[in-house]
Design a protein around this motif. Sequence first.
Motif, PDB file in Angstrom:
ATOM      1  N   ALA A   1      75.156  16.662  58.959  1.00 10.57           N
ATOM      2  CA  ALA A   1      75.588  16.559  57.600  1.00 10.57           C
ATOM      3  C   ALA A   1      77.159  17.380  57.475  1.00 10.57           C
ATOM      4  CB  ALA A   1      74.982  16.771  56.640  1.00 10.57           C
TER       5      ALA A   1
ATOM      6  N   ASP B   1      81.103   9.862  57.745  1.00 15.48           N
ATOM      7  CA  ASP B   1      79.644  10.515  58.346  1.00 15.48           C
ATOM      8  C   ASP B   1      80.594  10.549  59.822  1.00 15.48           C
ATOM      9  OD1 ASP B   1      78.116  11.631  60.023  1.00 15.48           O
ATOM     10  OD2 ASP B   1      76.411  10.048  59.228  1.00 15.48           O
TER      11      ASP B   1
ATOM     12  N   CYS C   1      70.857  17.426  57.968  1.00 15.07           N
ATOM     13  CA  CYS C   1      70.392  17.066  57.129  1.00 15.07           C
ATOM     14  C   CYS C   1      69.144  16.689  56.540  1.00 15.07           C
ATOM     15  CB  CYS C   1      70.883  15.531  58.066  1.00 15.07           C
ATOM     16  SG  CYS C   1      70.597  14.301  56.099  1.00 15.07           S
TER      17      CYS C   1
ATOM     18  N   SER D   1      68.066  11.211  53.368  1.00 21.51           N
ATOM     19  CA  SER D   1      68.926  10.150  53.798  1.00 21.51           C
ATOM     20  C   SER D   1      68.656   9.172  52.706  1.00 21.51           C
ATOM     21  CB  SER D   1      68.876   9.554  54.815  1.00 21.51           C
ATOM     22  OG  SER D   1      69.607   8.618  55.005  1.00 21.51           O
TER      23      SER D   1
ATOM     24  N   THR E   1      78.191  11.843  53.709  1.00 23.38           N
ATOM     25  CA  THR E   1      77.349  13.566  53.351  1.00 23.38           C
ATOM     26  C   THR E   1      77.802  14.199  51.771  1.00 23.38           C
ATOM     27  OG1 THR E   1      77.381  14.217  55.279  1.00 23.38           O
ATOM     28  CG2 THR E   1      76.836  15.497  53.538  1.00 23.38           C
TER      29      THR E   1
ATOM     30  N   LYS F   1      72.632  13.048  52.794  1.00 21.83           N
ATOM     31  CA  LYS F   1      73.884  11.644  52.575  1.00 21.83           C
ATOM     32  C   LYS F   1      73.195  10.742  51.927  1.00 21.83           C
ATOM     33  CE  LYS F   1      74.549  12.780  58.567  1.00 21.83           C
ATOM     34  NZ  LYS F   1      74.466  12.252  59.776  1.00 21.83           N
TER      35      LYS F   1
END
Length: 286
Positions: free
Chosen positions: A102, A112, A134, A137, A169, A232
């Motif tokens: 991320a 991204d 990351c 999500s 992100t 994200k």
Amino acid sequence: MEEWRPIFSRFRLIIVKDPDLEEVKIPEGFDVCVYTESDIVKVIGSTKASLFSGYSVRYFGYLVSNKKYTIAIDDDCSPAKTKDGDLVDIVAQHLNNLKTPATPFFFNTLYDPYQKGTNFVRGYPFSLRGGVPCALSCGLWLNCADYDAPTQALKPDMRNTRYVDAVMTVPLKSMMPMSGVNIAFDRELVGHAMLPALKLVKEGKVRWETKEDVCCGLVVKTVCDHLKLGVKTGIPMGEALEGSPIVKSRKVIKELEICGFTMMFVLDVSQFPNSDLCGLVLHGSV
């Protein structure tokens, strides 16, 4: 579940039954582990079991999962299709989000950069292109979007019909709510923060009453900022069923007050020295 068979039949599923609902009917051909109220009481204890009811039962699934990556989908969410009519593989897309870095420290206007067909925009610092892990999500969904009760009451016919094939992100220090309808997270990184942080008494039987995932999102994002982890949002997209909220003015005012208090609490905690931050946030949320 039949709609999800092409995707879910490849994985082990954890289903947590809401104590107030009827018996769960599961089609054959799925690798499923079903947890009931007695299992919740056995693990949590009778005094705390009420925290895991209504939409909050999902958190018990987070607790008993022993996999590195946990993906959660609501029972009223069905698979979405891309603009080309292909079924969205929600698991593959969540895993791709979590397994690629991320970029919270510098916003990439091409979304991204680790997704297929995109890259870092001109001027993006090379020293930051390695990104950070990351941890969370947050997928979106079509049809009945996740509006709060006042918005749904004022605009009952509003529907989200746009399939947006993009993920980004959430920038550092930007607060965000969270919805458990369609999410995935790395248990090793933020599993301990994925708890029903705040639940209103006698509420949570319908999505627009729930506030525990909104508050949990504020806490998890603050923890991720402190630990230099990324969050994200965007794809994968699901499709939510219809909803019809009944709004009471007193309840709405109470919800707004609580959300405002929680946001200010998290913002205040983020000003503490780094060594104290995570402990204070998690203690305050639980």
